[in-house]
Design a protein around this motif. Sequence first.
Motif, PDB file in Angstrom:
ATOM      1  N   GLU A   1       2.757 138.132   2.043  1.00  0.00           N
ATOM      2  CA  GLU A   1       1.961 139.223   2.586  1.00  0.00           C
ATOM      3  C   GLU A   1       2.323 139.438   4.051  1.00  0.00           C
ATOM      4  OE1 GLU A   1      -2.678 140.306   3.430  1.00  0.00           O
ATOM      5  OE2 GLU A   1      -2.207 139.195   1.603  1.00  0.00           O
ATOM      6  N   CYS A   2       2.628 140.685   4.377  1.00  0.00           N
ATOM      7  CA  CYS A   2       2.980 141.039   5.745  1.00  0.00           C
ATOM      8  C   CYS A   2       1.758 140.835   6.644  1.00  0.00           C
ATOM      9  CB  CYS A   2       3.455 142.489   5.803  1.00  0.00           C
ATOM     10  SG  CYS A   2       3.849 143.037   7.476  1.00  0.00           S
TER      11      CYS A   2
ATOM     12  N   GLU B   1      -0.292 144.006   5.781  1.00  0.00           N
ATOM     13  CA  GLU B   1      -0.838 143.414   4.564  1.00  0.00           C
ATOM     14  C   GLU B   1      -0.124 143.837   3.278  1.00  0.00           C
ATOM     15  OE1 GLU B   1      -5.075 143.809   4.510  1.00  0.00           O
ATOM     16  OE2 GLU B   1      -5.292 142.926   6.493  1.00  0.00           O
ATOM     17  N   LYS B   2       1.062 144.428   3.417  1.00  0.00           N
ATOM     18  CA  LYS B   2       1.850 144.761   2.222  1.00  0.00           C
ATOM     19  C   LYS B   2       2.284 143.469   1.548  1.00  0.00           C
ATOM     20  CE  LYS B   2       5.850 147.169   0.510  1.00  0.00           C
ATOM     21  NZ  LYS B   2       6.225 148.543   0.402  1.00  0.00           N
ATOM     22  N   LYS B   3       2.256 143.465   0.222  1.00  0.00           N
ATOM     23  CA  LYS B   3       2.656 142.285  -0.541  1.00  0.00           C
ATOM     24  C   LYS B   3       4.083 142.476  -1.055  1.00  0.00           C
ATOM     25  CE  LYS B   3      -1.991 140.936  -2.013  1.00  0.00           C
ATOM     26  NZ  LYS B   3      -2.581 141.296  -0.806  1.00  0.00           N
TER      27      LYS B   3
END
Length: 105
Positions: free
Chosen positions: A82-83, A87-89
């Motif tokens: 997760e970034c 919060e991009k997975k």
Amino acid sequence: EESYDDYGQYDQSYDSTMMDPNIAGDNNKELPTTPEDLFLYVRRNTELDRDECSLCGKTFRGRVAVRNHVESIHFPGTFIYECSRCEKKLMSQSAMNYHMSVHHK
């Protein structure tokens, strides 16, 4: 008459377990539980002076390249990254590195 064999697209000798992430062959290793465990599938091929995937034998110039190969080809989706900024997975460490370099310079 032509067949798939004529073009190398079908090979009876292909070992279907070669790409099965649930079968470690003669490696006798546990399935990875942390991303660092992916390095367990890296071995050194001294004849070629390269690092090699112990699951399929593909060679690379560097341990990290083999680790990325093992994660994306043999254990896809095993670990989710997760970034920390958006919060991009993402499904692999190399995808995370690319994402960071493109979207969060």
